[in-house]
Design an enzyme around this catalytic site. Sequence first.
Site, short mmCIF file in Angstrom:
data_model
loop_
_atom_site.label_atom_id
_atom_site.label_comp_id
_atom_site.label_asym_id
_atom_site.label_seq_id
_atom_site.Cartn_x
_atom_site.Cartn_y
_atom_site.Cartn_z
N THR A 1 -4.05 4.80 -3.93
CA THR A 1 -2.58 5.61 -3.34
C THR A 1 -0.95 5.15 -3.77
OG1 THR A 1 -2.28 3.70 -1.55
CG2 THR A 1 -3.42 5.66 -0.80
N THR A 2 -0.73 4.24 -4.55
CA THR A 2 0.36 4.45 -4.52
C THR A 2 0.04 5.08 -6.74
OG1 THR A 2 0.16 2.51 -4.44
CG2 THR A 2 2.25 2.56 -5.64
N ASP B 1 -8.76 -1.19 2.00
CA ASP B 1 -8.98 -0.71 0.46
C ASP B 1 -10.11 -0.91 -0.16
OD1 ASP B 1 -5.97 0.36 1.11
OD2 ASP B 1 -5.57 -0.14 -0.31
N ASP C 1 1.28 -0.80 0.21
CA ASP C 1 0.05 0.66 -0.08
C ASP C 1 0.96 1.08 -0.01
OD1 ASP C 1 -2.01 1.40 0.29
OD2 ASP C 1 -1.96 2.02 2.14
P1 ADP Z 1 -2.53 1.76 -5.46
O1 ADP Z 1 -1.82 1.16 -4.87
O2 ADP Z 1 -2.57 2.74 -6.37
O3 ADP Z 1 -3.94 0.76 -6.25
P2 ADP Z 1 -2.27 -0.68 -6.71
O4 ADP Z 1 -0.99 -1.31 -6.57
O5 ADP Z 1 -3.11 -1.78 -6.27
O6 ADP Z 1 -2.03 0.76 -6.78
O7 ADP Z 1 -1.87 -1.18 -8.32
C1 ADP Z 1 -3.94 -0.45 -9.04
C2 ADP Z 1 -3.27 -0.69 -10.50
O8 ADP Z 1 -3.47 -1.73 -11.17
C3 ADP Z 1 -4.48 0.18 -10.92
O9 ADP Z 1 -3.91 0.99 -12.28
C4 ADP Z 1 -5.67 -0.85 -11.21
O10 ADP Z 1 -6.01 -0.62 -12.63
C5 ADP Z 1 -4.53 -1.92 -11.95
N1 ADP Z 1 -4.63 -2.80 -11.56
C6 ADP Z 1 -5.72 -3.49 -10.85
N2 ADP Z 1 -5.49 -4.95 -11.50
C7 ADP Z 1 -4.93 -5.35 -12.46
C8 ADP Z 1 -5.18 -6.17 -13.13
N3 ADP Z 1 -6.11 -7.84 -12.92
N4 ADP Z 1 -5.51 -6.84 -14.13
C9 ADP Z 1 -4.51 -5.37 -14.82
N5 ADP Z 1 -4.20 -4.00 -14.00
C10 ADP Z 1 -5.13 -3.83 -12.80
MG MG Z 2 -5.42 -0.18 -5.11
#
Ligand code: ADP
Ligand code: MG
Length: 526
Positions: A92-93, A394, A59
Amino acid sequence: MPPKQKNELYKESARKKDVRTSNIEAAKAVADAVRTSLGPRGMDKMVAAPNGEVIITNDGATILQKMTVTQPAAKMLVELSKSQDVVAGDGTTSVVVICGALLKKCQELLEKGVHPTIISDSFSKAAAKACEILESIAIPVNMEDREALIRAANTSLSSKVVSQYSSLLSPMAVDAVLRVMDPARPNMLDLRDIKVVSKVGGTIDDSEMVDGLVFDQKAAKSAGGPTRMEDAKIGLIQFQISPPKTDIENNVIVSDYNQMDRVYKEERNYILSVVKKIKASGCNVLLIQKSILRDAVTDLSLHYLAKAKIMVVRDIERDEIELISKTLGCLPIAHVDNMKPEKLGAAKLVEEVEVGKGRVVKITGIENKGRTATVLLRGSNKMVLEEADRSLHDALCVIRCLVNKRFLIAGGSSPEVQMSMQLAHWSKTLQGMEAFCVRAFAEALEVVPYTLAENAGLNPINIVTELRRMHAAGQKYAGINVKKGTITDMLEENVVQPLLVTTSAVTLATECVRMILKIDDIVPTR
Ligand code: ADP
Ligand code: MG
């Protein structure tokens, strides 16, 4: 004061430039630090605190919060991630990564001699336009459509350490939110109405949603009191069942045994009268708030309570009181004289049960249960459990976003590519520097597909070009399928996320960039 010489003036503006550059560099360094954890194939971070505590997390907000950042501009990125956490709870990332990319573009623009104010204004316009674009590709979602909500929760969990348990955690998050949501006033949703109790032991698979209330502590049974009570009448008390203390300056001097006996007798009588009043109200389960003034209960009062067959759960935290009274439909009681039957809550069963390595108190079969939900999280060790808690948070936030703004967009970087493409297109209708800056903004958004591809071990340049091509051909939901390593329609893959997460990420990141741009000096104070 002598008039400033020309070279002095020059020096000053160089310093301003230096401040801006170093701010941007520092902020970019922070963004780079979390970049590798974006997306389902992103890496996790192990955060080691000086006190030996270890956290494993994916996160962004948590990583940044634990990082020791001293540079003031870099701190703004930490705050940025925090505010995204407050507004949306997820993304948040992404917000930090986008901010980093925008800052990089700023640097290029500044080097080309564009004035910071022009960059700032153009970025603000571009962000507003980007949100419009997002809204135009958003898909409305109905709160009755449980499957769609679960899909959104799944996307949020897919990038977490505990992603393999998303089939269990996602429905749990959705059901918990739906349970606490008041259909008449959905916008008043408060996630504090969802109590998450974490207990080490077992695996995350053993986690469950409890129809009732769970306390992390055991029942007080040092004096042999009951640990199970059927047809419970539950009193939530905030007063202490212990002898009052003297003032700090006062002393009571006891000089002989007779007097000592009298003191003991007084104490006994006092406690006995309190216990009698509690018993008289019909109460048979007592939840006692933690007290800092004096002991909430003493051995003696526990003894009398046990004799009166009253079950006791002590050390209830102050901030739990509201949730408990809401759940049980009871009122917190601040003085023993207010112990009235109508203030008690009723439940079929209050019981201490064994969970994993420890014990918890469970209240089930609550009459007139309020709109609250309880989740009992289990995990094999503390680190997994804590991350599961954060991930569940989340997922809960994602559902809350959907309650507040009922639109979904596709994930897997398809919205970012779409925004980038349409903004670039729009920039052609603008003039001068503004067009130039909007174009830079559009390019910066491509950091999301680039990073997702990079983290998934794909060739980022190939992927981004292919994405551009497909979006230009009208496939607006095309995104990176990280599992298969190709580009597919994200809606078909069920990768969806709330509109609010992405709009707030773009808006907040832009705001942060504009703030950093406008700083031309750091003034230390003491
Ligand atoms: P954050 O802390 O910003 O939520 P994450 O590590 O959760 O960061 O990553 C979020 C990103 O990953 C988003 O751009 C989302 O669209 C993408 N994402 C999440 N699940 C998938 C998936 N199954 N396939 C492709 N992209 C994904
Ligand atoms: Mg996320």
